[in-house]
Design a protein around this motif. Structure first.
Motif, PDB file in Angstrom:
ATOM      1  N   ASP A  50       0.867  -1.176   0.000  1.00  0.00           N
ATOM      2  CA  ASP A  50       0.000   0.000   0.000  1.00  0.00           C
ATOM      3  C   ASP A  50       0.906   1.229   0.000  1.00  0.00           C
ATOM      4  O   ASP A  50       1.590   1.514   0.983  1.00  0.00           O
ATOM      5  CB  ASP A  50      -0.872  -0.038   1.264  1.00  0.00           C
ATOM      6  N   ALA A  51       0.901   1.968  -1.115  1.00  0.00           N
ATOM      7  CA  ALA A  51       1.834   3.084  -1.257  1.00  0.00           C
ATOM      8  C   ALA A  51       1.654   4.118  -0.156  1.00  0.00           C
ATOM      9  O   ALA A  51       2.626   4.654   0.369  1.00  0.00           O
ATOM     10  CB  ALA A  51       1.647   3.737  -2.627  1.00  0.00           C
ATOM     11  N   ILE A  52       0.406   4.404   0.209  1.00  0.00           N
ATOM     12  CA  ILE A  52       0.162   5.451   1.205  1.00  0.00           C
ATOM     13  C   ILE A  52       0.646   4.986   2.583  1.00  0.00           C
ATOM     14  O   ILE A  52       1.326   5.717   3.306  1.00  0.00           O
ATOM     15  CB  ILE A  52      -1.338   5.842   1.211  1.00  0.00           C
ATOM     16  N   SER A  53       0.349   3.745   2.921  1.00  0.00           N
ATOM     17  CA  SER A  53       0.798   3.200   4.196  1.00  0.00           C
ATOM     18  C   SER A  53       2.330   3.092   4.231  1.00  0.00           C
ATOM     19  O   SER A  53       2.968   3.445   5.228  1.00  0.00           O
ATOM     20  CB  SER A  53       0.119   1.831   4.388  1.00  0.00           C
ATOM     21  N   ASP A  54       2.934   2.628   3.124  1.00  0.00           N
ATOM     22  CA  ASP A  54       4.399   2.512   3.067  1.00  0.00           C
ATOM     23  C   ASP A  54       5.073   3.876   3.172  1.00  0.00           C
ATOM     24  O   ASP A  54       6.125   4.022   3.786  1.00  0.00           O
ATOM     25  CB  ASP A  54       4.835   1.826   1.756  1.00  0.00           C
ATOM     26  N   LEU A  55       4.444   4.875   2.557  1.00  0.00           N
ATOM     27  CA  LEU A  55       4.980   6.234   2.617  1.00  0.00           C
ATOM     28  C   LEU A  55       5.028   6.710   4.075  1.00  0.00           C
ATOM     29  O   LEU A  55       6.037   7.234   4.549  1.00  0.00           O
ATOM     30  CB  LEU A  55       4.077   7.165   1.793  1.00  0.00           C
ATOM     31  N   LEU A  56       3.928   6.493   4.793  1.00  0.00           N
ATOM     32  CA  LEU A  56       3.896   6.925   6.198  1.00  0.00           C
ATOM     33  C   LEU A  56       4.915   6.139   7.016  1.00  0.00           C
ATOM     34  O   LEU A  56       5.569   6.688   7.907  1.00  0.00           O
ATOM     35  CB  LEU A  56       2.485   6.753   6.780  1.00  0.00           C
ATOM     36  N   LEU A  57       5.077   4.860   6.697  1.00  0.00           N
ATOM     37  CA  LEU A  57       6.063   4.035   7.412  1.00  0.00           C
ATOM     38  C   LEU A  57       7.470   4.607   7.218  1.00  0.00           C
ATOM     39  O   LEU A  57       8.226   4.772   8.187  1.00  0.00           O
ATOM     40  CB  LEU A  57       5.994   2.594   6.884  1.00  0.00           C
ATOM     41  N   VAL A  58       7.830   4.901   5.976  1.00  0.00           N
ATOM     42  CA  VAL A  58       9.158   5.460   5.708  1.00  0.00           C
ATOM     43  C   VAL A  58       9.334   6.787   6.447  1.00  0.00           C
ATOM     44  O   VAL A  58      10.372   7.045   7.066  1.00  0.00           O
ATOM     45  CB  VAL A  58       9.375   5.659   4.185  1.00  0.00           C
ATOM     46  N   GLU A  59       8.296   7.622   6.415  1.00  0.00           N
ATOM     47  CA  GLU A  59       8.394   8.920   7.089  1.00  0.00           C
ATOM     48  C   GLU A  59       8.601   8.739   8.600  1.00  0.00           C
ATOM     49  O   GLU A  59       9.372   9.464   9.216  1.00  0.00           O
ATOM     50  CB  GLU A  59       7.144   9.763   6.800  1.00  0.00           C
ATOM     51  N   VAL A  60       7.925   7.777   9.181  1.00  0.00           N
ATOM     52  CA  VAL A  60       8.087   7.495  10.614  1.00  0.00           C
ATOM     53  C   VAL A  60       9.530   7.080  10.906  1.00  0.00           C
ATOM     54  O   VAL A  60      10.173   7.592  11.830  1.00  0.00           O
ATOM     55  CB  VAL A  60       7.114   6.376  11.069  1.00  0.00           C
ATOM     56  N   ILE A  61      10.062   6.177  10.080  1.00  0.00           N
ATOM     57  CA  ILE A  61      11.414   5.664  10.345  1.00  0.00           C
ATOM     58  C   ILE A  61      12.451   6.773  10.179  1.00  0.00           C
ATOM     59  O   ILE A  61      13.330   6.945  11.029  1.00  0.00           O
ATOM     60  CB  ILE A  61      11.736   4.462   9.431  1.00  0.00           C
TER      61      ILE A  61
END
Ligand code: 16G
Ligand code: ZN
Length: 540
Positions: free
Chosen positions: A430-441
């Motif tokens: 999920d691009a949107i979920s993965d994007l938020l994950l990367v931003e968190v990390i």
């Protein structure tokens, strides 16, 4: 029911073409798809009845393909892709030549598969922003009505949002309830998890202001959906992250995936020409149905740097591994990474030697990676093209939700881990979920894109598309890393590879195009290009 199917099918005649349910469902020029979507509707009804009325999803999209294409695929009850043994049934229905033949094929399937035709059937469906989507949804509705299927039309959604909803409907009211069954429920779950995941990040007083991330939405469905999500996310002043949405014009359908989007960036190894990003600014591109994401940036010297699926996998695996250790759960939460042969050799080496984590290689295609990832407590899987996610086993989820932390540091790590299990879409990439994950990390690590890039150096690589007379003679084995036929060709490839420092190369028949793809990597750009060309000539 037979008469109803006959009458409805007469409105959507088979155009005299041969269709095949491939790695990503049916996909082609949209004007050929009416009968195919109608027949997929019939199969969805059968599948739901076979599974005692559990809800099946139907997504109408052609992802990163050009605007004039479209496609259709089925989603199984837990939000996974359709069980592979049913792909052949979809192909059979799609190829029945006449309406009468279709009814016969449908009834034969019902008998062979022992489907109780009086069981309830339930389907939910959605589409991306393509102009042909609403007409094709009409074809689907005709099939659902003819088969007496209960259905809900979610109109325009990203592919992963539909996967999310399918899992929510089927787990509603159980101990494993996945979330509220609505688009709003998706945003609420995601934003609450994002907020919680960022709770313990610290921002030094002297830190320069973060410019945030620029997200290219390929002029597709990701644009309006990401915008909607932004209304739920914390603002940058409130410990959030600045997210700037670009290429979000869904009103001119011809702009979809044109000169922008994840596939354009990954294939061309360059930013969309319209990009106004400054050096060192984080950029991300989604694809047309928002199930893929890649990051990139230009450095101070104007050099373009891609942070693709391999990079997202290594970043996520290292962060989750650290959290597990900090939480005192290193033993219970074994992290593993799943890749395909296309993963850069340097990433594989970094995972095994740098992060000390196991790596499994599977054939191309999300379903292969997903299944392999399920064998770890925490399975991180990404294709180099940016499709992927992280799956937590039921035991891991239980461990994370019930662990009693022994110190404040453990407490913080566990809470962050808990947040990640909600932030990461467990059903599909999920691009949107993965994007938020990367931003968190990146926020936790206080990294910009160049710190992320410098964890390891990619080996120069080249991908070549080779037109051949018959791609079906190319049979790959060993997770597509070797060719078993034509006889003798693998020995030739091995001989070539042996001549290059850090050389690696493989050839495989594409699952989506009439061609063979050759991948090569080596220590230098020239050697990688040279090796790719030589292997390509062998295949031709
Ligand atoms: C499909 C796959 C994608 C894979 C690509 C390879 C899914 C949902 N999609 O698009 O994961 O990377 O095929 O294409 O599984 P190829 O066989 O033409 O190289
Ligand atoms: Zn896609």
């Amino acid at each position: 029911m037979d008469q109803k199917i006959l009458d409805a099918s007469a409105k959507h005649p088979q155009p005299g073409k041969v269709f095949q349910y491939g790695t990503a469902g049916f996909r082609m020029k949209a004007d050929l798809l009416d009968s195919v979507v109608f027949r997929v509707g019939l199969l969805a009804a059968l599948r739901s009845r076979k599974l005692n009325g559990q809800t099946i999803g139907v997504m109408i999209t052609a992802s990163h393909n050009p605007p004039e294409d479209n496609g259709v695929k089925l989603v199984d009850p837990m939000g996974e892709m359709l069980e592979s043994s049913w792909e052949a049934h979809a192909t059979v229905l799609a190829n029945a030549e006449t309406d009468q033949a279709l009814v016969e094929a449908y009834n034969k399937l019902a008998t062979d598969l022992k489907v109780n035709q009086t069981a309830p059937a339930r389907v939910i469906f959605a589409r991306d922003t393509r102009a042909s989507g609403s007409r094709l949804a009409g074809c689907l509705i005709d099939a659902l009505e003819a088969t007496g299927t209960e259905s809900t039309d979610y109109k325009i959604l990203t592919t992963p949002q539909l996967h999310y909803l399918v899992r929510c409907v089927n787990t509603k009211g159980t101990a494993h309830a996945y979330g509220e069954v609505s688009e709003k429920g998706y945003y609420e779950k995601m934003s609450a998890a994002f907020k919680k995941a960022l709770k313990y990040r610290t921002i030094p007083d002297d830190a320069p202001e973060d410019k945030g991330v620029i997200v290219d939405c390929a002029n597709g469905v990701g644009g309006p959906k990401l915008r909607e999500l932004l209304r739920y996310l914390p603002s940058p002043q409130d410990k959030g992250v600045k997210i700037k949405v670009v290429n979000e014009d869904v009103h001119k359908p011809e702009n979809l995936n044109s000169q922008c989007g994840a596939d354009f960036v990954k294939t061309g190894q360059r930013a969309p020409p319209s990009s106004k990003a400054e050096p060192l600014e984080r950029c991300a591109s989604l694809d047309g149905d928002a199930d893929r994401v890649v990051y990139y940036f230009t450095d101070k010297d104007g050099k373009f740097n891609l942070l693709d699926g391999d990079r997202i996998a290594t970043l996520s695996a290292s962060f989750i591994g650290e959290l597990a250790r900090h939480a005192g759960l290193a033993e219970q939460l074994k992290v593993g990474v799943v890749q395909t042969a296309y993963a850069n050799g340097a990433s594989t080496k970094y995972i095994t030697s740098g992060l000390n984590l196991p790596v499994v290689c599977t054939p191309t295609g999300v379903k292969h990676l997903h299944h392999a990832a399920l064998r770890f407590d925490v399975g991180v899987y990404f294709e180099a093209n940016g499709h992927g996610t992280v799956v937590f086993s039921p035991a891991a989820l239980k461990t994370i939700s019930t662990h009693e932390p022994q110190s404040p540091a453990q407490h913080e790590a566990v809470e962050t881990l808990q947040a990640l299990t909600d932030l990461i879409n467990q059903t599909v990439g999920d691009a949107i979920s993965d994007l938020l994950l990367v931003e968190v990390i990146l926020a936790h690590k206080k990294w910009g894109p160049s710190e992320w890039l410098h964890t390891y150096s990619d080996l120069p690589n080249r991908l070549v598309r080779v037109e051949v007379k018959d791609r079906n003679i190319f049979k790959a084995v060993d997770a597509e890393r070797k060719l078993e036929s034509p006889a003798g060709i693998q020995d030739e490839i091995d001989k070539l590879v042996g001549k290059y420092k850090q050389g690696r190369s493989f050839a495989r028949a594409s699952g989506t195009e009439d061609a063979v793809r050759v991948y090569a990597e080596a220590e230098t750009r020239t050697e990688a290009d040279d090796l790719a060309q030589k292997v390509a000539s062998l295949v031709k």
